[in-house]
Design an enzyme around this catalytic site. Structure first.
Site, PDB file in Angstrom:
ATOM      1  N   CYS A   1       0.811  -1.228   0.000  1.00  0.00           N
ATOM      2  CA  CYS A   1       0.000   0.000   0.000  1.00  0.00           C
ATOM      3  C   CYS A   1       0.842   1.275   0.000  1.00  0.00           C
ATOM      4  O   CYS A   1       0.313   2.359  -0.252  1.00  0.00           O
ATOM      5  CB  CYS A   1      -0.972  -0.010   1.165  1.00  0.00           C
ATOM      6  SG  CYS A   1      -2.089  -1.416   1.131  1.00  0.00           S
TER       7      CYS A   1
ATOM      8  N   HIS B   1      -3.220   7.465   2.065  1.00  0.00           N
ATOM      9  CA  HIS B   1      -3.604   6.122   1.615  1.00  0.00           C
ATOM     10  C   HIS B   1      -4.972   5.822   2.207  1.00  0.00           C
ATOM     11  O   HIS B   1      -5.236   6.119   3.379  1.00  0.00           O
ATOM     12  CB  HIS B   1      -2.563   5.104   2.084  1.00  0.00           C
ATOM     13  CG  HIS B   1      -3.010   3.690   1.881  1.00  0.00           C
ATOM     14  ND1 HIS B   1      -3.511   3.246   0.674  1.00  0.00           N
ATOM     15  CD2 HIS B   1      -3.058   2.636   2.738  1.00  0.00           C
ATOM     16  CE1 HIS B   1      -3.837   1.970   0.801  1.00  0.00           C
ATOM     17  NE2 HIS B   1      -3.579   1.580   2.040  1.00  0.00           N
TER      18      HIS B   1
ATOM     19  N   ASN C   1      -9.891  -0.046   0.226  1.00  0.00           N
ATOM     20  CA  ASN C   1      -8.432   0.035   0.148  1.00  0.00           C
ATOM     21  C   ASN C   1      -7.972  -0.604  -1.157  1.00  0.00           C
ATOM     22  O   ASN C   1      -8.036  -1.821  -1.312  1.00  0.00           O
ATOM     23  CB  ASN C   1      -7.833  -0.682   1.369  1.00  0.00           C
ATOM     24  CG  ASN C   1      -6.316  -0.640   1.392  1.00  0.00           C
ATOM     25  OD1 ASN C   1      -5.673  -0.288   0.397  1.00  0.00           O
ATOM     26  ND2 ASN C   1      -5.738  -1.019   2.513  1.00  0.00           N
TER      27      ASN C   1
HETATM   28  N1  COA Z   1     -17.670  -7.801  10.980  1.00  0.00           N
HETATM   29  C1  COA Z   1     -17.974  -7.960  12.275  1.00  0.00           C
HETATM   30  N2  COA Z   1     -17.054  -8.187  13.218  1.00  0.00           N
HETATM   31  C2  COA Z   1     -15.769  -8.250  12.810  1.00  0.00           C
HETATM   32  C3  COA Z   1     -15.383  -8.094  11.477  1.00  0.00           C
HETATM   33  C4  COA Z   1     -16.403  -7.864  10.546  1.00  0.00           C
HETATM   34  N3  COA Z   1     -16.135  -7.701   9.238  1.00  0.00           N
HETATM   35  N4  COA Z   1     -14.049  -8.199  11.393  1.00  0.00           N
HETATM   36  C5  COA Z   1     -13.588  -8.405  12.630  1.00  0.00           C
HETATM   37  N5  COA Z   1     -14.628  -8.452  13.496  1.00  0.00           N
HETATM   38  C6  COA Z   1     -14.611  -8.659  14.936  1.00  0.00           C
HETATM   39  C7  COA Z   1     -13.344  -9.290  15.397  1.00  0.00           C
HETATM   40  O1  COA Z   1     -13.446 -10.686  15.233  1.00  0.00           O
HETATM   41  C8  COA Z   1     -13.323  -8.888  16.872  1.00  0.00           C
HETATM   42  O2  COA Z   1     -14.178  -9.750  17.570  1.00  0.00           O
HETATM   43  P1  COA Z   1     -13.757 -10.303  19.037  1.00  0.00           P
HETATM   44  O3  COA Z   1     -13.609  -9.067  19.877  1.00  0.00           O
HETATM   45  O4  COA Z   1     -14.915 -11.158  19.390  1.00  0.00           O
HETATM   46  O5  COA Z   1     -12.482 -11.027  18.815  1.00  0.00           O
HETATM   47  C9  COA Z   1     -13.985  -7.512  16.869  1.00  0.00           C
HETATM   48  O6  COA Z   1     -14.658  -7.393  15.603  1.00  0.00           O
HETATM   49  C10 COA Z   1     -13.037  -6.344  17.030  1.00  0.00           C
HETATM   50  O7  COA Z   1     -11.909  -6.562  16.256  1.00  0.00           O
HETATM   51  P2  COA Z   1     -10.757  -5.506  16.165  1.00  0.00           P
HETATM   52  O8  COA Z   1      -9.710  -6.042  15.250  1.00  0.00           O
HETATM   53  O9  COA Z   1     -10.345  -5.056  17.522  1.00  0.00           O
HETATM   54  O10 COA Z   1     -11.544  -4.278  15.484  1.00  0.00           O
HETATM   55  P3  COA Z   1     -10.984  -2.888  15.045  1.00  0.00           P
HETATM   56  O11 COA Z   1     -11.772  -1.812  15.644  1.00  0.00           O
HETATM   57  O12 COA Z   1      -9.495  -2.819  15.159  1.00  0.00           O
HETATM   58  O13 COA Z   1     -11.342  -2.867  13.464  1.00  0.00           O
HETATM   59  C11 COA Z   1     -10.193  -3.261  11.409  1.00  0.00           C
HETATM   60  C12 COA Z   1     -10.846  -3.881  12.628  1.00  0.00           C
HETATM   61  C13 COA Z   1      -9.621  -4.378  10.546  1.00  0.00           C
HETATM   62  C14 COA Z   1     -11.252  -2.518  10.624  1.00  0.00           C
HETATM   63  C15 COA Z   1      -9.091  -2.264  11.867  1.00  0.00           C
HETATM   64  O14 COA Z   1      -8.282  -2.872  12.824  1.00  0.00           O
HETATM   65  C16 COA Z   1      -8.238  -1.800  10.729  1.00  0.00           C
HETATM   66  O15 COA Z   1      -8.683  -1.093   9.843  1.00  0.00           O
HETATM   67  N6  COA Z   1      -6.930  -2.140  10.775  1.00  0.00           N
HETATM   68  C17 COA Z   1      -6.005  -1.690   9.788  1.00  0.00           C
HETATM   69  C18 COA Z   1      -6.226  -2.492   8.546  1.00  0.00           C
HETATM   70  C19 COA Z   1      -5.508  -1.924   7.407  1.00  0.00           C
HETATM   71  O16 COA Z   1      -5.593  -0.740   7.168  1.00  0.00           O
HETATM   72  N7  COA Z   1      -4.817  -2.769   6.676  1.00  0.00           N
HETATM   73  C20 COA Z   1      -4.148  -2.390   5.500  1.00  0.00           C
HETATM   74  C21 COA Z   1      -3.017  -1.494   5.823  1.00  0.00           C
HETATM   75  S1  COA Z   1      -2.379  -0.890   4.353  1.00  0.00           S
END
Ligand code: COA
Length: 323
Positions: free
Chosen positions: A114, A250, A280
């Site tokens: 990315c 990004h 993304n």
């Molecule tokens: N729908 C519902 N629940 C979901 C889910 C979805 N699509 N994806 C994950 N969950 C759940 C998880 O399983 C977790 O459940 P648990 O607490 O029972 O284990 C809960 O939601 C919270 O997960 P968490 O990872 O703490 O959520 P978050 O607030 O961090 O949001 C992302 C998750 C992935 C959206 C966020 O972490 C993110 O954007 N990270 C960066 C990703 C990124 O940008 N990657 C590319 C970089 S270039």
């Protein structure tokens, strides 16, 4: 010494829109969860016969049109992609052929996920600074949907396909003012596709080479790295926050974008946001957002723009430019 300046932008999105409503039918999630945690409402998905080079070609032709130059005038092509058509040759070489350039200048891909577009601009800029290029095409193009497990709710809600391109021309003044790149491979396990040619090739053969991610760890790192890179960019150029007209981040997650905007004390109407409609698109996200904001007239000639990207590796970096 020459500088590089942007003389054309272009972008392309595949036709198929995948909405959050449709994703709810595919994995255990809700529209509310996706939109509130990521800011994403929909993303584009390439058709099965549409390749990264196709997306790159559409975006490139649009950028060349605006630049008002023929492909034959290009002496350099750099494509940022993590989802190339083939192991080799590069998308850049396929693109060069499609554009009808033969016996041309160098054409190669840059792979920094990315942060790929930021890396590719940095590399191209060095060709200008040394006088090795006069006119270059820099593209970010991805079919990221091909490396997504569409049953994994942790990742499949986030990504989409697309391409963006810029044409650069040599100029006596910047243009591209500075670029800042970083990497830390220690974190390779937090965000990766753990299969390829020389490792776990059987997963590739089975069509199971998928992106995996520890989302909350990546999130924390991205916010920190992008905040730091903004500070580094301003300090290197002796600029204050108020000197920046536009932030093009990004497009990974609206919450990461908000955090960087806050760090720059920028109102959200100075931030180009496409994540709601594109998701993304990895290396394509910054040039896609750039092209949108140039075409709709928000970004004007003479304005100062900071672009910043973060990706698997980890890799991260920024570009400061005067449009
Ligand atoms: N729908 C519902 N629940 C979901 C889910 C979805 N699509 N994806 C994950 N969950 C759940 C998880 O399983 C977790 O459940 P648990 O607490 O029972 O284990 C809960 O939601 C919270 O997960 P968490 O990872 O703490 O959520 P978050 O607030 O961090 O949001 C992302 C998750 C992935 C959206 C966020 O972490 C993110 O954007 N990270 C960066 C990703 C990124 O940008 N990657 C590319 C970089 S270039």
């Amino acid at each position: 010494m020459n500088y590089a300046r942007v003389i054309g932008t272009g972008s392309y999105l595949p036709q198929k829109i995948l909405t959050n409503t449709e994703l709810v039918e595919m994995v255990d999630t809700t529209e509310e969860w996706i939109e509130s945690r990521t800011g994403i409402r929909e993303r584009r998905i390439a058709a099965s016969d549409e390749r990264t080079s196709d997306l790159a070609e559409h975006a490139s032709r649009r950028a060349l049109d605006i630049a008002g130059i023929t492909p034959q005038e290009l002496d350099l092509i750099v494509v940022a992609t993590t989802t190339p058509d083939h192991v080799f040759p590069s998308v850049a070489c396929l693109l060069q052929d499609r554009l009808g350039i033969h016996n041309g200048g160098p054409a190669f891909d840059v792979q920094a996920v990315c942060a790929g577009f930021v890396y590719a601009i940095d590399v191209a800029n060095r060709f200008f600074r040394t006088g090795a290029s006069q006119k270059a095409l820099v593209v970010g193009a991805e079919t990221f949907s091909r490396i997504i497990n569409w049953t994994d709710r942790n990742t499949c809600i986030l990504f989409g396909d697309g391409a963006g391109a810029v044409v650069l021309e040599a100029a006596p003044e910047p243009g591209i003012i500075s670029t800042h790149l970083h990497a830390d491979g220690k974190y390779h396990e937090l965000l990766n596709v753990p299969a390829g040619v020389s490792a776990n090739y059987e997963q590739v053969l089975k069509g199971e080479a998928y992106t995996q991610m520890q989302g909350s760890e990546v999130f924390k790192w991205a916010v920190k790295a992008l905040g730091d890179i903004v500070d580094e960019t301003l300090a290197a150029n002796n600029l204050g926050k108020s000197d920046i007209d536009w932030l093009i981040p990004h497009q990974a997650n609206i919450r990461i974008i908000n955090a960087t905007a806050k760090k720059l004390s920028m109102a959200m109407d100075q931030v180009i946001v496409t994540v709601d409609r594109h998701g993304n698109t990895s290396a394509a996200s910054i040039p896609l957002a750039f092209d949108e904001a140039v075409r709709d007239g928000r970004i004007q000639r003479g304005q100062t723009v900071i672009m910043e990207g973060f990706g698997g590796g980890f890799t991260w970096g920024s570009i400061l430019l005067k449009y």
